[in-house]
Design a protein around this motif. Structure first.
Motif, short mmCIF file in Angstrom:
data_model
loop_
_atom_site.label_atom_id
_atom_site.label_comp_id
_atom_site.label_asym_id
_atom_site.label_seq_id
_atom_site.Cartn_x
_atom_site.Cartn_y
_atom_site.Cartn_z
N ASN A 65 0.86 -1.07 0.03
CA ASN A 65 -0.26 -0.41 0.09
C ASN A 65 0.95 0.85 -0.04
O ASN A 65 0.75 1.98 0.93
N LYS A 66 1.43 1.66 -1.19
CA LYS A 66 2.82 2.45 -0.99
C LYS A 66 2.25 3.73 -1.01
O LYS A 66 2.42 4.45 -0.60
N LEU A 67 0.89 4.22 -2.40
CA LEU A 67 0.04 4.93 -1.55
C LEU A 67 -0.66 5.98 -0.77
O LEU A 67 0.08 6.99 -0.13
N ARG A 68 -1.33 4.47 -0.54
CA ARG A 68 -1.27 4.83 1.43
C ARG A 68 -0.48 5.68 2.44
O ARG A 68 -0.85 6.37 3.44
N THR A 69 0.08 4.53 2.40
CA THR A 69 0.98 4.79 3.37
C THR A 69 2.14 6.57 3.01
O THR A 69 2.42 6.81 4.33
N PHE A 70 2.36 6.97 1.67
CA PHE A 70 2.95 7.90 1.62
C PHE A 70 2.14 9.24 1.54
O PHE A 70 2.39 9.50 2.31
N LEU A 71 0.60 9.33 1.26
CA LEU A 71 -0.19 10.04 1.89
C LEU A 71 -0.25 9.64 3.43
O LEU A 71 -0.52 11.07 4.01
N THR A 72 -0.07 9.40 3.88
CA THR A 72 -0.26 9.51 5.31
C THR A 72 0.99 9.96 6.27
O THR A 72 1.16 10.16 7.03
N GLY A 73 2.23 9.50 5.35
CA GLY A 73 2.99 10.22 5.87
C GLY A 73 3.32 11.93 5.74
O GLY A 73 3.85 12.14 6.40
#
Length: 414
Positions: free
Chosen positions: A17-25
């Protein structure tokens, strides 16, 4: 916590879940970034405010005269009150045991100062030697006026650094002769002032000389004092209020001024400002911390929501773990580990970006009320603790929910 298999699980979950993790970060990093910038701005404002209060001695009390605004004892309003040397002498006789620094001054705010072909308009003030410390001036070349200058009416002056640069263009002005309204004076010193160019565009001379050569008689413009140090702020404030009240009453009585006429005699103490500056700085810090923490909370809520989604997606996996005997604490640790990792790494990036921006922009900011925006080491460490705590809070509720999942229910989950 440092189990290699746990780390592999975290990186595998992040990779899926790269995009989700990136946006969360980003949400966490932006929260920390904003907090650091706000704290830096708050520190810059604090430095600016403190710089303004540095211009004069701590606890300065100033006395000036003006025009009466009220009728009193048959005397009409509109009378010009002019203080004299006798008022200064009377204050020393009456309050001498209370006083620390003291000076009277005679001022001219628009004098023509000339050196050879260079000239400019600057203010000059005739003062006593204590005036140097009252104004927090630093002598960078030569000396300030002394009591011998007053006693012998010496035509000597101490010039501000701006006056020196304007008239002498970097040359040593010590010993040179300048004309102030056509009257020659010898330069014996050059000073700097923490208040900057405005104060450094002044010329000081012995008050006795100023009164004599400019035909002022024994007239004075202002009285300036500091009181002796008190053990506590409360004692200092009490002594200051007493001095202000008695000084005002003494002068108003002497010049037949209505006790309530503040336009005729003014007495101002900066002792209260000493407390006000600490209160103001506290409010500035609390405001920016409050806004920054709210921003971080918004990021933490985002992380917590993401972790709830992750728990939902991994419900069957969690059920299998529990069915195989995994204790609830291991489930909680797994979720908390991932939450703290994402939050800490993202927040650390935001912290570095904020510190980098302050380091880049801060030195280029030049304002009287905003100076050297920065975040000190202790604040940076505090921010790191906030990051770890925020990650733990963000992951706790999803982790607690995961730990309460019954294996039979989890295995049926689609």
């Amino acid at each position: 916590m440092f189990n290699i298999e746990r780390w592999n699980e975290i990186f595998e979950a992040i990779g899926k879940n790269k995009l989700r993790t990136f946006l969360t970060g980003i949400s966490v990093a932006s929260g920390i970034f904003i907090l650091v910038i706000l704290l830096g701005v708050g520190k810059g404002l604090q430095n600016g405010v403190e710089k303004q209060f540095e211009r004069d001695a701590e606890g300065l009390i100033e006395v000036w005269s003006g025009t009466t605004t009220k009728e009193y004892k048959g005397l009409n309003p509109g009378r010009e009150i002019q203080m004299h040397n006798g008022d200064y002498d009377l204050s020393l006789a009456r309050f001498g045991n209370m006083l620390g620094l003291k000076s009277a001054s005679y001022s001219n705010w628009g004098a023509q100062v000339t050196y050879q072909k260079e000239s400019g308009n600057y203010s000059f003030r005739g003062v006593y030697p204590d005036h140097q410390r009252i104004e927090n001036m630093t002598i960078i070349n030569g000396r300030f006026v002394n009591f011998n200058d007053l006693r012998t009416y010496e035509k000597v002056v101490v010039i501000g650094q701006k006056v020196s640069l304007d008239l002498f263009k970097g040359k040593d002005p010590l010993g040179q002769i300048i004309a102030i309204n056509t009257i020659p004076f010898k330069i014996v010193g050059v000073f700097t002032d923490p208040a900057g160019e405005r104060e450094e565009a002044r010329v000081y001379m012995p008050i006795s000389t100023a009164q004599k050569v400019y035909g002022a008689g024994d007239k004075i413009s202002n009285l300036s004092y500091t009181l002796k140090k008190s053990a506590t702020y409360e004692e200092a404030l009490k002594e200051s209020n007493k001095f202000v009240a008695e000084m005002e009453q003494m002068l108003k009585s002497k010049y037949t001024v209505d006790p309530g006429d503040d336009g005729a005699i003014g007495v101002n103490s900066s002792v209260e400002n000493v407390k006000n500056i600490y209160s103001l700085n506290l409010y500035i810090r609390l405001f920016f911390w409050g806004v920054g923490i709210c921003t971080i909370i918004a990021g933490v809520v985002g992380v917590s929501n993401i972790m709830l989604i992750i728990v939902k997606e991994r419900t069957k996996e969690i059920g299998i773990r529990k069915a195989l005997g995994a204790p609830p604490i291991s489930i909680i640790g797994m979720i908390l580990h991932e939450s703290i990792f994402i939050t800490t790494i993202s927040g650390f990036v935001g912290l570095l970006m904020g510190l980098g921006l302050l380091e880049l922009v801060g030195p280029n900011v030049d304002s009287d009320f905003f100076r050297n925006p920065e975040v000190d080491f202790n604040v940076a460490i505090t921010t790191l603790f906030i990051l770890v705590f925020s990650g733990a809070v963000a992951g706790f509720f999803p982790a607690y929910r995961a730990a309460r999942i019954r294996p039979i229910v989890a295995l049926k989950d689609e």
